[in-house]
Every structure is written in C-alpha cells, then in structure tokens.
Design a protein around this motif. Structure first.
Motif, PDB file in Angstrom:
ATOM      1  N   LYS A   1     -64.740  20.773 -13.021  1.00  0.00           N
ATOM      2  CA  LYS A   1     -64.513  19.507 -13.694  1.00  0.00           C
ATOM      3  C   LYS A   1     -63.091  19.425 -14.209  1.00  0.00           C
ATOM      4  N   GLY A   2     -62.588  18.232 -14.285  1.00  0.00           N
ATOM      5  CA  GLY A   2     -61.342  18.010 -14.986  1.00  0.00           C
ATOM      6  C   GLY A   2     -60.166  17.625 -14.124  1.00  0.00           C
ATOM      7  N   TYR A   3     -59.045  17.496 -14.831  1.00  0.00           N
ATOM      8  CA  TYR A   3     -57.766  17.124 -14.251  1.00  0.00           C
ATOM      9  C   TYR A   3     -56.743  18.135 -14.733  1.00  0.00           C
ATOM     10  N   ARG A   4     -55.570  18.130 -14.082  1.00  0.00           N
ATOM     11  CA  ARG A   4     -54.521  19.025 -14.540  1.00  0.00           C
ATOM     12  C   ARG A   4     -53.183  18.319 -14.482  1.00  0.00           C
ATOM     13  N   ILE A   5     -52.323  18.705 -15.412  1.00  0.00           N
ATOM     14  CA  ILE A   5     -50.934  18.288 -15.377  1.00  0.00           C
ATOM     15  C   ILE A   5     -50.086  19.548 -15.378  1.00  0.00           C
ATOM     16  N   ARG A   6     -48.904  19.431 -14.799  1.00  0.00           N
ATOM     17  CA  ARG A   6     -47.968  20.550 -14.760  1.00  0.00           C
ATOM     18  C   ARG A   6     -46.888  20.322 -15.803  1.00  0.00           C
ATOM     19  N   VAL A   7     -46.550  21.398 -16.492  1.00  0.00           N
ATOM     20  CA  VAL A   7     -45.435  21.375 -17.437  1.00  0.00           C
ATOM     21  C   VAL A   7     -44.654  22.657 -17.175  1.00  0.00           C
ATOM     22  N   GLY A   8     -43.635  22.546 -16.339  1.00  0.00           N
ATOM     23  CA  GLY A   8     -42.892  23.736 -15.941  1.00  0.00           C
ATOM     24  C   GLY A   8     -43.806  24.686 -15.188  1.00  0.00           C
ATOM     25  N   GLY A   9     -43.835  25.939 -15.609  1.00  0.00           N
ATOM     26  CA  GLY A   9     -44.703  26.940 -14.996  1.00  0.00           C
ATOM     27  C   GLY A   9     -46.080  26.994 -15.628  1.00  0.00           C
ATOM     28  N   TYR A  10     -46.394  26.063 -16.482  1.00  0.00           N
ATOM     29  CA  TYR A  10     -47.669  26.033 -17.188  1.00  0.00           C
ATOM     30  C   TYR A  10     -48.528  24.873 -16.708  1.00  0.00           C
ATOM     31  N   ARG A  11     -49.836  25.008 -16.915  1.00  0.00           N
ATOM     32  CA  ARG A  11     -50.780  23.961 -16.550  1.00  0.00           C
ATOM     33  C   ARG A  11     -51.657  23.627 -17.748  1.00  0.00           C
ATOM     34  N   VAL A  12     -51.991  22.353 -17.857  1.00  0.00           N
ATOM     35  CA  VAL A  12     -52.924  21.877 -18.880  1.00  0.00           C
ATOM     36  C   VAL A  12     -54.111  21.301 -18.131  1.00  0.00           C
ATOM     37  N   ILE A  13     -55.284  21.852 -18.362  1.00  0.00           N
ATOM     38  CA  ILE A  13     -56.507  21.369 -17.730  1.00  0.00           C
ATOM     39  C   ILE A  13     -57.297  20.622 -18.788  1.00  0.00           C
ATOM     40  N   TYR A  14     -57.728  19.418 -18.432  1.00  0.00           N
ATOM     41  CA  TYR A  14     -58.393  18.563 -19.407  1.00  0.00           C
ATOM     42  C   TYR A  14     -59.415  17.661 -18.734  1.00  0.00           C
ATOM     43  N   GLU A  15     -60.308  17.109 -19.552  1.00  0.00           N
ATOM     44  CA  GLU A  15     -61.286  16.127 -19.095  1.00  0.00           C
ATOM     45  C   GLU A  15     -61.032  14.815 -19.797  1.00  0.00           C
ATOM     46  N   ILE A  16     -61.360  13.726 -19.110  1.00  0.00           N
ATOM     47  CA  ILE A  16     -61.184  12.389 -19.658  1.00  0.00           C
ATOM     48  C   ILE A  16     -62.561  11.761 -19.847  1.00  0.00           C
ATOM     49  N   PHE A  17     -62.810  11.271 -21.052  1.00  0.00           N
ATOM     50  CA  PHE A  17     -64.041  10.541 -21.345  1.00  0.00           C
ATOM     51  C   PHE A  17     -63.637   9.114 -21.701  1.00  0.00           C
ATOM     52  N   ASP A  18     -63.593   8.257 -20.674  1.00  0.00           N
ATOM     53  CA  ASP A  18     -63.123   6.885 -20.866  1.00  0.00           C
ATOM     54  C   ASP A  18     -64.007   6.080 -21.813  1.00  0.00           C
ATOM     55  N   SER A  19     -65.315   6.293 -21.760  1.00  0.00           N
ATOM     56  CA  SER A  19     -66.217   5.510 -22.608  1.00  0.00           C
ATOM     57  C   SER A  19     -66.034   5.834 -24.092  1.00  0.00           C
ATOM     58  N   LEU A  20     -65.586   7.060 -24.396  1.00  0.00           N
ATOM     59  CA  LEU A  20     -65.374   7.480 -25.784  1.00  0.00           C
ATOM     60  C   LEU A  20     -63.904   7.433 -26.189  1.00  0.00           C
ATOM     61  N   LEU A  21     -63.026   7.129 -25.228  1.00  0.00           N
ATOM     62  CA  LEU A  21     -61.576   7.191 -25.445  1.00  0.00           C
ATOM     63  C   LEU A  21     -61.181   8.570 -25.983  1.00  0.00           C
ATOM     64  N   LEU A  22     -61.593   9.609 -25.242  1.00  0.00           N
ATOM     65  CA  LEU A  22     -61.398  10.993 -25.667  1.00  0.00           C
ATOM     66  C   LEU A  22     -60.807  11.815 -24.531  1.00  0.00           C
ATOM     67  N   ILE A  23     -59.841  12.661 -24.874  1.00  0.00           N
ATOM     68  CA  ILE A  23     -59.276  13.656 -23.965  1.00  0.00           C
ATOM     69  C   ILE A  23     -59.647  15.016 -24.533  1.00  0.00           C
TER      70      ILE A  23
ATOM     71  N   GLY B   1     -52.313  27.294 -19.907  1.00  0.00           N
ATOM     72  CA  GLY B   1     -51.839  28.613 -19.547  1.00  0.00           C
ATOM     73  C   GLY B   1     -50.857  28.609 -18.406  1.00  0.00           C
ATOM     74  N   ASN B   2     -50.366  29.797 -18.110  1.00  0.00           N
ATOM     75  CA  ASN B   2     -49.430  29.977 -17.014  1.00  0.00           C
ATOM     76  C   ASN B   2     -50.129  29.696 -15.701  1.00  0.00           C
ATOM     77  N   ARG B   3     -49.407  29.158 -14.763  1.00  0.00           N
ATOM     78  CA  ARG B   3     -50.006  28.762 -13.482  1.00  0.00           C
ATOM     79  C   ARG B   3     -50.613  29.945 -12.722  1.00  0.00           C
ATOM     80  N   ARG B   4     -50.109  31.159 -12.954  1.00  0.00           N
ATOM     81  CA  ARG B   4     -50.652  32.340 -12.277  1.00  0.00           C
ATOM     82  C   ARG B   4     -52.049  32.655 -12.765  1.00  0.00           C
ATOM     83  N   ASP B   5     -52.327  32.390 -14.045  1.00  0.00           N
ATOM     84  CA  ASP B   5     -53.582  32.838 -14.654  1.00  0.00           C
ATOM     85  C   ASP B   5     -54.616  31.732 -14.841  1.00  0.00           C
TER      86      ASP B   5
END
Length: 84
Positions: free
Chosen positions: A49-71, A77-81
């Motif tokens: 589940k989820g989405y990811r964004i890249r920030v340099g060598g790091y990744r943020v994995i998150y879920e979007i709940f549109d009905s609740l307006l919640l992230i 963590g680092n992209r390797r791990d």
C-alpha cells in the motif's frame, strides 16, 4: 483544502535520526504533502500500500486518505533500506 499529517512511530523515529541538510529537505517535502498529496514525481507502490516521494537519496512512503483529508507517513529512510 489542506490535509492533516499523521506519522507512524517508526517513521517518526527514522526521521529524527536523519541529519541536516537531508532532514530539512525531507521535512519540507512532507509538509508539502499537506497542500499537494500527489506532487510531481510521486509513485504508487507495487506490492504494498501507499505512495512514495524521493528526496535526494531518501524516500518517504505514505498513504493518502482523501475522505478524511489525511496523509499517514509510513516510512522514511535511505533508498537502499526502505524497500526491504
């Protein structure tokens, strides 16, 4: 329409361990998700589940709940791990 942020405990602890200048960039990117939860370059994850964004060598994995307006930030963590 602004989304709220919620952090999983492990994601919050991982974020605290990251040093500057990466910490500042990641924090800014996460704050940006409240305005636009689907920024340029985001990807839907395959095999979990989820989405990811890249920030340099790091990744943020998150879920979007549109009905609740919640992230919910699941992992930071680092992209390797992050995908293991």
């Amino acid at each position: 329409m602004t989304y709220s942020l919620k952090f999983n405990r492990p994601a919050f602890k991982s974020l605290e361990k990251i040093t500057d200048p990466y910490y500042s960039a990641i924090k800014e990117a996460i704050q940006g998700l409240t305005v636009n939860p689907r920024p340029h370059g985001y990807k839907k994850l395959k095999g979990r589940k989820g989405y990811r964004i890249r920030v340099g060598g790091y990744r943020v994995i998150y879920e979007i709940f549109d009905s609740l307006l919640l992230i919910e930030v699941i992992e930071v963590g680092n992209r390797r791990d992050i995908y293991q």
